[in-house]
Design a protein around this motif. Structure first.
Motif, PDB file in Angstrom:
ATOM      1  N   GLY A  21      -4.907  -6.749  -3.735  1.00 42.91           N
ATOM      2  CA  GLY A  21      -4.317  -5.519  -3.225  1.00 42.91           C
ATOM      3  C   GLY A  21      -3.632  -4.658  -4.278  1.00 42.91           C
ATOM      4  N   PHE A  22      -3.574  -5.155  -5.514  1.00 42.04           N
ATOM      5  CA  PHE A  22      -2.877  -4.396  -6.563  1.00 42.04           C
ATOM      6  C   PHE A  22      -3.652  -3.147  -6.972  1.00 42.04           C
ATOM      7  CE2 PHE A  22      -0.819  -8.498  -6.909  1.00 42.04           C
ATOM      8  CZ  PHE A  22       0.505  -8.129  -7.061  1.00 42.04           C
ATOM      9  N   LYS A  23      -4.966  -3.229  -7.023  1.00 40.63           N
ATOM     10  CA  LYS A  23      -5.776  -2.074  -7.419  1.00 40.63           C
ATOM     11  C   LYS A  23      -5.498  -0.891  -6.499  1.00 40.63           C
ATOM     12  CE  LYS A  23     -10.610  -0.895  -8.336  1.00 40.63           C
ATOM     13  NZ  LYS A  23     -11.976  -1.443  -8.392  1.00 40.63           N
ATOM     14  N   GLU A  24      -5.478  -1.147  -5.199  1.00 48.86           N
ATOM     15  CA  GLU A  24      -5.235  -0.093  -4.224  1.00 48.86           C
ATOM     16  C   GLU A  24      -3.798   0.426  -4.306  1.00 48.86           C
ATOM     17  OE1 GLU A  24      -8.646  -2.544  -3.074  1.00 48.86           O
ATOM     18  OE2 GLU A  24      -6.579  -3.095  -3.520  1.00 48.86           O
ATOM     19  N   LYS A  25      -2.839  -0.476  -4.448  1.00 49.02           N
ATOM     20  CA  LYS A  25      -1.434  -0.066  -4.505  1.00 49.02           C
ATOM     21  C   LYS A  25      -1.159   0.752  -5.767  1.00 49.02           C
ATOM     22  CE  LYS A  25       2.735   0.197  -3.005  1.00 49.02           C
ATOM     23  NZ  LYS A  25       3.036   1.010  -1.831  1.00 49.02           N
ATOM     24  N   GLU A  28      -2.532   4.106  -5.217  1.00 48.41           N
ATOM     25  CA  GLU A  28      -1.675   4.820  -4.267  1.00 48.41           C
ATOM     26  C   GLU A  28      -0.445   5.410  -4.961  1.00 48.41           C
ATOM     27  OE1 GLU A  28       1.301   3.263  -0.849  1.00 48.41           O
ATOM     28  OE2 GLU A  28      -0.768   2.578  -0.652  1.00 48.41           O
ATOM     29  N   LEU A  29       0.186   4.632  -5.828  1.00 49.33           N
ATOM     30  CA  LEU A  29       1.350   5.121  -6.572  1.00 49.33           C
ATOM     31  C   LEU A  29       0.968   6.262  -7.504  1.00 49.33           C
ATOM     32  CD1 LEU A  29       3.057   1.717  -7.355  1.00 49.33           C
ATOM     33  CD2 LEU A  29       3.965   3.517  -5.883  1.00 49.33           C
ATOM     34  N   ASP A  30      -0.216   6.167  -8.096  1.00 42.55           N
ATOM     35  CA  ASP A  30      -0.708   7.229  -8.970  1.00 42.55           C
ATOM     36  C   ASP A  30      -0.955   8.502  -8.167  1.00 42.55           C
ATOM     37  OD1 ASP A  30      -1.521   8.370 -11.365  1.00 42.55           O
ATOM     38  OD2 ASP A  30      -3.502   7.458 -11.335  1.00 42.55           O
ATOM     39  N   ALA A  31      -1.632   8.368  -7.026  1.00 38.54           N
ATOM     40  CA  ALA A  31      -1.945   9.535  -6.187  1.00 38.54           C
ATOM     41  C   ALA A  31      -0.677  10.184  -5.635  1.00 38.54           C
ATOM     42  CB  ALA A  31      -2.869   9.120  -5.045  1.00 38.54           C
ATOM     43  N   ALA A  32       0.354   9.381  -5.397  1.00 36.93           N
ATOM     44  CA  ALA A  32       1.620   9.906  -4.869  1.00 36.93           C
ATOM     45  C   ALA A  32       2.475  10.557  -5.953  1.00 36.93           C
ATOM     46  CB  ALA A  32       2.405   8.781  -4.203  1.00 36.93           C
ATOM     47  N   GLY A  33       2.051  10.430  -7.208  1.00 39.40           N
ATOM     48  CA  GLY A  33       2.798  11.022  -8.303  1.00 39.40           C
ATOM     49  C   GLY A  33       3.971  10.191  -8.785  1.00 39.40           C
TER      50      GLY A  33
END
Length: 66
Positions: A21-25, A28-33
């Protein structure tokens, strides 16, 4: 804990990254800025001389915190 514009550097075993699940998380943090990928290594063998863990691959990631 890292201040704004600080750099977080960590290693991540490939199985945890791909299946844990780390790849997705991280995406997600990258996309959220929250952070931006600064650099990453190619996969490398963590313990190349180990009979039981010699096949294990890992990456090192560096992220700049926003």
């Amino acid at each position: 804990m890292t201040r704004t514009d600080g750099v977080v550097i960590f290693s991540m075993p490939e199985p945890a990254y791909e299946e844990g699940g780390f790849k997705e998380k991280m995406a997600e943090l990258d996309a959220a800025g929250a952070w931006k990928l600064a650099d990453t290594t190619r996969p490398y063998r963590v313990l190349p001389g180990s009979e039981s863990e010699g096949h294990m691959l890992s990456h090192i990631f560096a992220y700049r915190v926003s």
